[in-house]
Design a protein around this motif. Structure first.
Motif, PDB file in Angstrom:
ATOM      1  N   UNK A 149     -18.852  39.470   5.441  1.00 47.72           N
ATOM      2  CA  UNK A 149     -20.281  39.331   5.133  1.00 47.72           C
ATOM      3  C   UNK A 149     -20.735  37.894   5.368  1.00 47.72           C
ATOM      4  N   UNK A 150     -19.878  36.931   5.042  1.00 44.21           N
ATOM      5  CA  UNK A 150     -20.234  35.514   5.236  1.00 44.21           C
ATOM      6  C   UNK A 150     -20.254  35.124   6.710  1.00 44.21           C
ATOM      7  N   UNK A 151     -19.214  35.514   7.452  1.00 40.75           N
ATOM      8  CA  UNK A 151     -19.125  35.029   8.831  1.00 40.75           C
ATOM      9  C   UNK A 151     -19.999  35.831   9.788  1.00 40.75           C
ATOM     10  N   UNK A 152     -20.394  37.081   9.391  1.00 39.04           N
ATOM     11  CA  UNK A 152     -21.220  37.908  10.277  1.00 39.04           C
ATOM     12  C   UNK A 152     -22.692  37.897   9.895  1.00 39.04           C
ATOM     13  N   UNK A 153     -23.051  37.132   8.870  1.00 33.74           N
ATOM     14  CA  UNK A 153     -24.462  37.026   8.487  1.00 33.74           C
ATOM     15  C   UNK A 153     -25.260  36.393   9.621  1.00 33.74           C
ATOM     16  N   UNK A 180     -23.284  47.973  13.315  1.00 33.12           N
ATOM     17  CA  UNK A 180     -22.491  48.248  12.117  1.00 33.12           C
ATOM     18  C   UNK A 180     -21.288  49.129  12.461  1.00 33.12           C
ATOM     19  N   UNK A 181     -21.503  50.151  13.266  1.00 38.15           N
ATOM     20  CA  UNK A 181     -20.392  51.020  13.666  1.00 38.15           C
ATOM     21  C   UNK A 181     -19.330  50.233  14.422  1.00 38.15           C
ATOM     22  N   UNK A 182     -19.779  49.386  15.341  1.00 34.67           N
ATOM     23  CA  UNK A 182     -18.826  48.556  16.083  1.00 34.67           C
ATOM     24  C   UNK A 182     -18.056  47.630  15.149  1.00 34.67           C
ATOM     25  N   UNK A 183     -18.750  47.041  14.177  1.00 38.26           N
ATOM     26  CA  UNK A 183     -18.110  46.124  13.232  1.00 38.26           C
ATOM     27  C   UNK A 183     -17.072  46.836  12.380  1.00 38.26           C
ATOM     28  N   UNK A 185     -15.328  49.598  13.081  1.00 39.40           N
ATOM     29  CA  UNK A 185     -14.150  49.983  13.867  1.00 39.40           C
ATOM     30  C   UNK A 185     -13.323  48.750  14.234  1.00 39.40           C
ATOM     31  N   UNK A 186     -13.999  47.690  14.696  1.00 40.85           N
ATOM     32  CA  UNK A 186     -13.285  46.484  15.117  1.00 40.85           C
ATOM     33  C   UNK A 186     -12.556  45.825  13.950  1.00 40.85           C
ATOM     34  N   UNK A 187     -13.207  45.741  12.793  1.00 41.16           N
ATOM     35  CA  UNK A 187     -12.569  45.098  11.645  1.00 41.16           C
ATOM     36  C   UNK A 187     -11.396  45.920  11.123  1.00 41.16           C
ATOM     37  N   UNK A 188     -11.494  47.254  11.179  1.00 40.34           N
ATOM     38  CA  UNK A 188     -10.384  48.091  10.738  1.00 40.34           C
ATOM     39  C   UNK A 188      -9.185  47.944  11.678  1.00 40.34           C
ATOM     40  N   UNK A 189      -9.448  47.895  12.987  1.00 40.21           N
ATOM     41  CA  UNK A 189      -8.363  47.709  13.949  1.00 40.21           C
ATOM     42  C   UNK A 189      -7.709  46.340  13.748  1.00 40.21           C
ATOM     43  N   UNK A 190      -8.514  45.310  13.550  1.00 44.72           N
ATOM     44  CA  UNK A 190      -7.971  43.964  13.327  1.00 44.72           C
ATOM     45  C   UNK A 190      -7.076  43.926  12.092  1.00 44.72           C
ATOM     46  N   UNK A 191      -7.461  44.647  11.062  1.00 47.75           N
ATOM     47  CA  UNK A 191      -6.698  44.629   9.820  1.00 47.75           C
ATOM     48  C   UNK A 191      -5.409  45.444   9.921  1.00 47.75           C
TER      49      UNK A 191
END
Length: 320
Positions: A149-153, A180-183, A185-191
């Motif tokens: 939330x901080x870095x993507x604001x 939001x959908x892209x974020x 999916x991308x954040x889940x894959x990164x994690x």
């Protein structure tokens, strides 16, 4: 029929009886181990099976003041309303989209990354990279959501970089439906891709080195060794991961979406679990929320059974 035992002829029936007695004796010997499992079994019964009685609410017009036994029975009313509700179809589509996208990406990216990491010859560098990509798996979504939330604001570090380097307008990552959908999916894959990478690397370690030596003697380079030895060896474990993931098709990660979404993107980001949470706990529609969640649970159970059968048929994987 008779069987020889220590130089004597003993009827086959007696031999079978003795074997049965030995089996019973072996079962009775570790009775203390079975007793140690009893507290865990009791806890599972109390916290997992007794609460299942709550599915009765799906067939009632449940009122907390009246309880299970005095609330009015309405049959399949809530299930009919569920299917007639256009928004339910939308959240079902959102759930399938998120879950399937995560399954595919969390299979392809770890597969490719494991192949690349396997080519690193310096063990210190290899272990360092492996640790760094695996580390996010241990962080909770509460922690990661605050960071994202901080870095993507719109005034966050990512948008500041995009504005200063590329001169584009700030992107509303968590407020625009498509982004939001892209974020998500991308954040889940990164994690999570580091965890699946470990699984593929474990499969790679089980490949017989003699296969690579024989291929090298025959003149095969690294590319052909990868194509004809490494990849075929990874396909069975890839099939297992893919088929077992079918059971989670209706689980799009409640923790992640709940901590990142907002009313601005309900239409594109709402899933079954977040919808049940809002309808059941925030709006007090206990019966309707229970009906929705019961539908999801039944479908998930069917998918889990199918996935285990597929895993056993195509990869020889089984638990029982």
């Amino acid at each position: 029929m008779e069987a020889k035992l220590e130089g004597k002829r003993i009827p086959q029936e007696n031999v079978g009886n003795k074997l049965d007695k030995k089996r019973k004796k072996r079962y009775k010997q570790p009775w203390i181990l079975h007793f140690m499992v009893l507290p865990a079994a009791i806890m599972v019964f109390i916290f997992s099976y007794i609460p299942m009685s709550g599915i009765l609410m799906a067939f009632q017009d449940y009122k907390p003041a009246l309880g299970f036994f005095n609330s009015e029975w309405v049959g399949l009313k809530h299930f009919r309303y569920m299917w007639e509700n256009d928004y339910f179809l939308q959240i079902t589509w959102n759930t399938l989209f998120f879950a399937c996208s995560k399954i595919v990406m969390n299979l392809i990216i770890p597969f490719v990354f494991a192949l690349l990491l396997n080519e690193v010859r310096k063990m210190a560098l290899k272990r360092t990279i492996q640790t760094l990509v695996y580390l996010p798996h241990f962080l909770s979504w509460v922690t990661l959501s605050g960071i994202l939330i901080d870095i993507l604001a719109q005034t966050g570090i990512v948008n500041q970089f995009l504005v200063s380097v590329f001169g584009i307008k700030p992107i509303f990552f968590l407020g625009d439906g498509s982004w939001f959908r892209f974020t998500i999916i991308a954040s889940d894959v990164w994690k999570e891709f580091g965890f699946n990478t470990i699984i593929f690397l474990a499969a790679l370690s089980g490949i017989n080195p003699a296969l690579y030596e024989a291929a090298e003697v025959d003149g095969a380079g690294r590319w052909k060794q990868t194509m004809y030895i490494t990849i075929p060896a990874l396909i069975p474990i890839g099939i297992v991961i893919a088929t077992l993931a079918l059971g989670n098709v209706l689980n799009a990660n409640f923790d992640q979406i709940f901590n990142l979404y907002s009313p601005l993107i309900y239409q594109q980001g709402d899933i079954i679990d977040t919808f049940v949470y809002r309808e059941g706990l925030l709006s007090g529609q206990f019966s309707f929320a229970t009906a929705v969640n019961l539908f999801k649970s039944v479908i998930s159970l069917i998918l889990i059974v199918i996935s285990y059968r597929l895993a056993y048929r195509f990869a020889g994987y089984r638990i029982f």
